[in-house]
Design a protein around this motif. Structure first.
Motif, PDB file in Angstrom:
ATOM      1  N   VAL A  50       0.642  -1.218  -0.134  1.00  0.00           N
ATOM      2  CA  VAL A  50      -0.005  -0.051   0.100  1.00  0.00           C
ATOM      3  C   VAL A  50       0.724   1.147  -0.122  1.00  0.00           C
ATOM      4  O   VAL A  50       0.831   2.165  -0.758  1.00  0.00           O
ATOM      5  CB  VAL A  50      -1.003   0.046   1.262  1.00  0.00           C
ATOM      6  CG1 VAL A  50      -1.639   1.390   1.118  1.00  0.00           C
ATOM      7  CG2 VAL A  50      -2.084  -1.287   1.142  1.00  0.00           C
ATOM      8  N   VAL A 202      -3.996   7.622   3.532  1.00  0.00           N
ATOM      9  CA  VAL A 202      -5.295   6.688   3.671  1.00  0.00           C
ATOM     10  C   VAL A 202      -5.873   6.689   4.987  1.00  0.00           C
ATOM     11  O   VAL A 202      -5.173   6.713   5.871  1.00  0.00           O
ATOM     12  CB  VAL A 202      -4.799   5.603   3.341  1.00  0.00           C
ATOM     13  CG1 VAL A 202      -5.868   4.023   3.414  1.00  0.00           C
ATOM     14  CG2 VAL A 202      -4.178   5.181   1.853  1.00  0.00           C
ATOM     15  N   TYR A 204      -6.964   4.784   7.491  1.00  0.00           N
ATOM     16  CA  TYR A 204      -6.775   3.389   7.785  1.00  0.00           C
ATOM     17  C   TYR A 204      -8.200   3.003   8.838  1.00  0.00           C
ATOM     18  O   TYR A 204      -8.695   1.998   8.736  1.00  0.00           O
ATOM     19  CB  TYR A 204      -5.609   2.925   8.396  1.00  0.00           C
ATOM     20  CG  TYR A 204      -4.413   3.104   7.343  1.00  0.00           C
ATOM     21  CD1 TYR A 204      -4.230   2.248   6.345  1.00  0.00           C
ATOM     22  CD2 TYR A 204      -3.580   4.024   7.402  1.00  0.00           C
ATOM     23  CE1 TYR A 204      -3.216   2.247   5.309  1.00  0.00           C
ATOM     24  CE2 TYR A 204      -2.606   4.267   6.596  1.00  0.00           C
ATOM     25  CZ  TYR A 204      -2.444   3.418   5.264  1.00  0.00           C
ATOM     26  OH  TYR A 204      -1.583   3.328   4.577  1.00  0.00           O
ATOM     27  N   ARG A 205      -8.216   4.053   9.712  1.00  0.00           N
ATOM     28  CA  ARG A 205      -8.965   3.354  10.830  1.00  0.00           C
ATOM     29  C   ARG A 205     -10.502   3.666  10.413  1.00  0.00           C
ATOM     30  O   ARG A 205     -11.221   2.674  11.009  1.00  0.00           O
ATOM     31  CB  ARG A 205      -8.980   4.369  12.284  1.00  0.00           C
ATOM     32  CG  ARG A 205      -9.668   4.161  13.236  1.00  0.00           C
ATOM     33  CD  ARG A 205      -9.251   5.016  14.555  1.00  0.00           C
ATOM     34  NE  ARG A 205     -10.495   4.741  15.799  1.00  0.00           N
ATOM     35  CZ  ARG A 205     -10.066   5.428  16.773  1.00  0.00           C
ATOM     36  NH1 ARG A 205      -9.182   6.350  16.999  1.00  0.00           N
ATOM     37  NH2 ARG A 205     -11.036   5.034  17.994  1.00  0.00           N
ATOM     38  N   SER A 208     -11.259   0.860   8.443  1.00  0.00           N
ATOM     39  CA  SER A 208     -11.514  -0.732   9.055  1.00  0.00           C
ATOM     40  C   SER A 208     -12.323  -0.808   9.923  1.00  0.00           C
ATOM     41  O   SER A 208     -12.772  -1.880  10.667  1.00  0.00           O
ATOM     42  CB  SER A 208     -10.086  -0.748   9.901  1.00  0.00           C
ATOM     43  OG  SER A 208      -8.724  -0.908   9.148  1.00  0.00           O
ATOM     44  N   CYS A 336     -15.215   2.540  -1.032  1.00  0.00           N
ATOM     45  CA  CYS A 336     -13.809   3.316  -0.824  1.00  0.00           C
ATOM     46  C   CYS A 336     -13.319   4.187  -1.859  1.00  0.00           C
ATOM     47  O   CYS A 336     -12.343   4.777  -1.656  1.00  0.00           O
ATOM     48  CB  CYS A 336     -12.883   2.086  -0.568  1.00  0.00           C
ATOM     49  SG  CYS A 336     -13.276   1.083   0.896  1.00  0.00           S
ATOM     50  N   HIS A 339      -9.701   4.803  -2.053  1.00  0.00           N
ATOM     51  CA  HIS A 339      -8.935   4.339  -1.078  1.00  0.00           C
ATOM     52  C   HIS A 339      -9.106   2.837  -1.160  1.00  0.00           C
ATOM     53  O   HIS A 339      -8.714   2.171  -0.497  1.00  0.00           O
ATOM     54  CB  HIS A 339      -9.222   4.522   0.216  1.00  0.00           C
ATOM     55  CG  HIS A 339      -9.127   6.097   0.500  1.00  0.00           C
ATOM     56  ND1 HIS A 339      -7.685   7.019   0.301  1.00  0.00           N
ATOM     57  CD2 HIS A 339     -10.083   7.137   1.040  1.00  0.00           C
ATOM     58  CE1 HIS A 339      -7.970   8.144   0.870  1.00  0.00           C
ATOM     59  NE2 HIS A 339      -9.509   8.423   0.983  1.00  0.00           N
ATOM     60  N   PHE A 342      -6.233   0.168  -0.344  1.00  0.00           N
ATOM     61  CA  PHE A 342      -5.866  -0.453   1.102  1.00  0.00           C
ATOM     62  C   PHE A 342      -6.871  -1.348   1.261  1.00  0.00           C
ATOM     63  O   PHE A 342      -6.690  -2.704   1.810  1.00  0.00           O
ATOM     64  CB  PHE A 342      -5.914   0.537   2.037  1.00  0.00           C
ATOM     65  CG  PHE A 342      -6.138   0.219   3.400  1.00  0.00           C
ATOM     66  CD1 PHE A 342      -5.238  -0.522   3.905  1.00  0.00           C
ATOM     67  CD2 PHE A 342      -7.357   0.335   4.216  1.00  0.00           C
ATOM     68  CE1 PHE A 342      -5.264  -1.072   5.256  1.00  0.00           C
ATOM     69  CE2 PHE A 342      -7.449  -0.169   5.457  1.00  0.00           C
ATOM     70  CZ  PHE A 342      -6.394  -0.935   5.986  1.00  0.00           C
TER      71      PHE A 342
END
Length: 415
Positions: A50, A202, A204-205, A208, A336, A339, A342
């Motif tokens: 990534v 990105v 991420y949190r 996710s 997404c 993004h 990822f």
């Protein structure tokens, strides 16, 4: 009497020699680790994928990983003659090449495909997995029984892999605006209806913890568990349980992937034509059709002893699994947006975890490789598929998530 005693002693010596001096490749533990080696390589290659794609671009990362994979294939015959650890290393190198395969399938259509043809584009790209099996399995079956031997398989496909990735590097660009063969008319079609691309960190949190993304990851885990068990151990099932010979096994293992590629290509075109249906209805339909069909095929394989019926069910299961790309990957792509690399990298991670777990599960459930044990295995995999996919139709959303909409565009670098 003297001759019988000599023959008896010879047989005893052979058994003792085989017990203590068996080649490591004949031992199940080492063989299972070799199967898992490619998955370990995929995981190792995926970890930096990534950030590397963000900094170097998909073109460079894909090419470098492909060259590493080809080296693993080319040196594998030599590694076998040296020992287990060198062979295991080569298997890891082979796995690195496929580390961003799913990422490529998800990212490239968003960059290169017109919005009206995105599903067809994705379906064609995702046929790469089926195409590799269509070519490799029958060719490998022929080479194994020829005077060239099994080593020629790795030399041939290692060289082809190297050639293909060199061609890819010279012909692909990460932006259609920079490609010398794209006309302004083509560029206009590609860019119509797409949001402006921006370079940003990105989230991420946020990704996710998105319920849509989480249930998609779980769904992919279940689907991949079934797919990789059949793709890795399908030849074993055909040879040892259905009693096909090596050459027949090669061709019969390739057949479902041929059918899957055809069905997948057709499904992509159909999905693009169903514009009167909401996006969610389309991707839920393909995901449900894929996994229900997959589970049904496994159940039939579990309970039949008829070779023809089992072969048809095997083909049906593999073909059904191919449709899932139009379901879960399309869902996560819509959710997404920029993004997606990822989100799909995590799907790749789960796929490699499955590849690592599959040999362990098969060795535990099928230690003696009997038909009864394979029945238990197929029912176990069916249960995993059902549990992992049950929530997908109810939890997923087709709308782009809030984290795809930058709040402060003035601080973001455009490209």
């Amino acid at each position: 009497m003297g001759t019988e005693i000599i023959e008896l002693k010879a047989n005893i010596l052979k058994k003792v020699y085989h017990k203590f001096y068996t080649h490591w490749f004949e031992r199940n533990t080492e063989k299972s680790l070799l199967f898992s080696g490619a998955a370990i390589g995929g995981l190792l290659g995926l970890v930096p994928a990534v950030p590397l794609i963000t900094s170097l671009g998909l073109r460079n990362v894909q090419t470098i990983s492909g060259i590493i994979s080809s080296c693993g294939a080319l040196f594998f015959p030599l590694a076998i003659s040296i020992g287990f650890y060198t062979s295991f290393l080569c298997r890891i190198l082979q796995g690195i090449g496929s580390a961003i395969m799913f990422t490529t399938v998800g990212v490239v259509p968003g960059v290169w495909a017109p919005s009206s043809e995105a599903n067809t584009f994705m379906a064609i790209l995702s046929c790469a997995l089926q195409l590799s099996n269509i070519i490799c399995m029958p060719v490998s079956g022929l080479l194994c029984e020829s005077s060239l031997g099994w080593r020629s398989i790795y030399y041939l496909f290692g060289a082809l892999t190297l050639f293909v990735y060199v061609v890819f590097w010279f012909t692909y660009t990460d932006d259609p605006k920079l490609h010398r063969n794209v006309s302004q008319k083509e560029l206009g079609k590609i860019l119509t209806g797409k949001i402006e691309k921006i370079k940003e960190a990105v989230p991420y949190r946020a990704i996710s913890t998105d319920p849509t993304v989480l249930i998609t990851w779980i769904s992919c885990f279940g689907g991949n568990m079934g797919f990789f068990v059949l793709s890795l151990y399908g030849p074993t099932y055909l040879r040892d349980i259905l009693k096909f010979d090596v050459r027949e096994t090669g061709f019969l293992s390739a057949l479902p992937f041929i059918l899957s590629a055809i069905i997948k290509f057709t499904a992509g075109q159909v999905s693009d034509k169903l514009t009167f249906l909401p996006e969610k209805a389309r991707f839920v339909f393909f995901a449900a059709t894929s996994q229900i069909g997959f589970a049904a095929g496994l159940v039939v394989m579990a309970f039949t002893s008829n070779r023809l019926i089992a072969q048809i069910a095997f083909n049906f299961a593999i073909v059904s699994s191919g449709l899932n790309i139009m379901g879960v990957i399309k869902c996560i792509q819509l959710r997404c947006l920029q993004h997606v690399h990822f989100a799909i990298a995590v799907i790749s991670f789960t796929a490699y975890v499955v590849q690592f777990l599959a040999p362990i599960i098969v060795s535990v459930i099928c230690p003696d490789n009997t038909a009864e044990q394979w029945t238990i295995l197929f029912l176990f995999i069916t249960g995993i598929i059902i549990v992992c996919n049950a929530g997908f139709p109810f939890i997923t959303k087709s709308e782009a998530a809030d984290y795809t909409k930058p709040k402060d565009r003035s601080s973001i670098e455009k490209y």
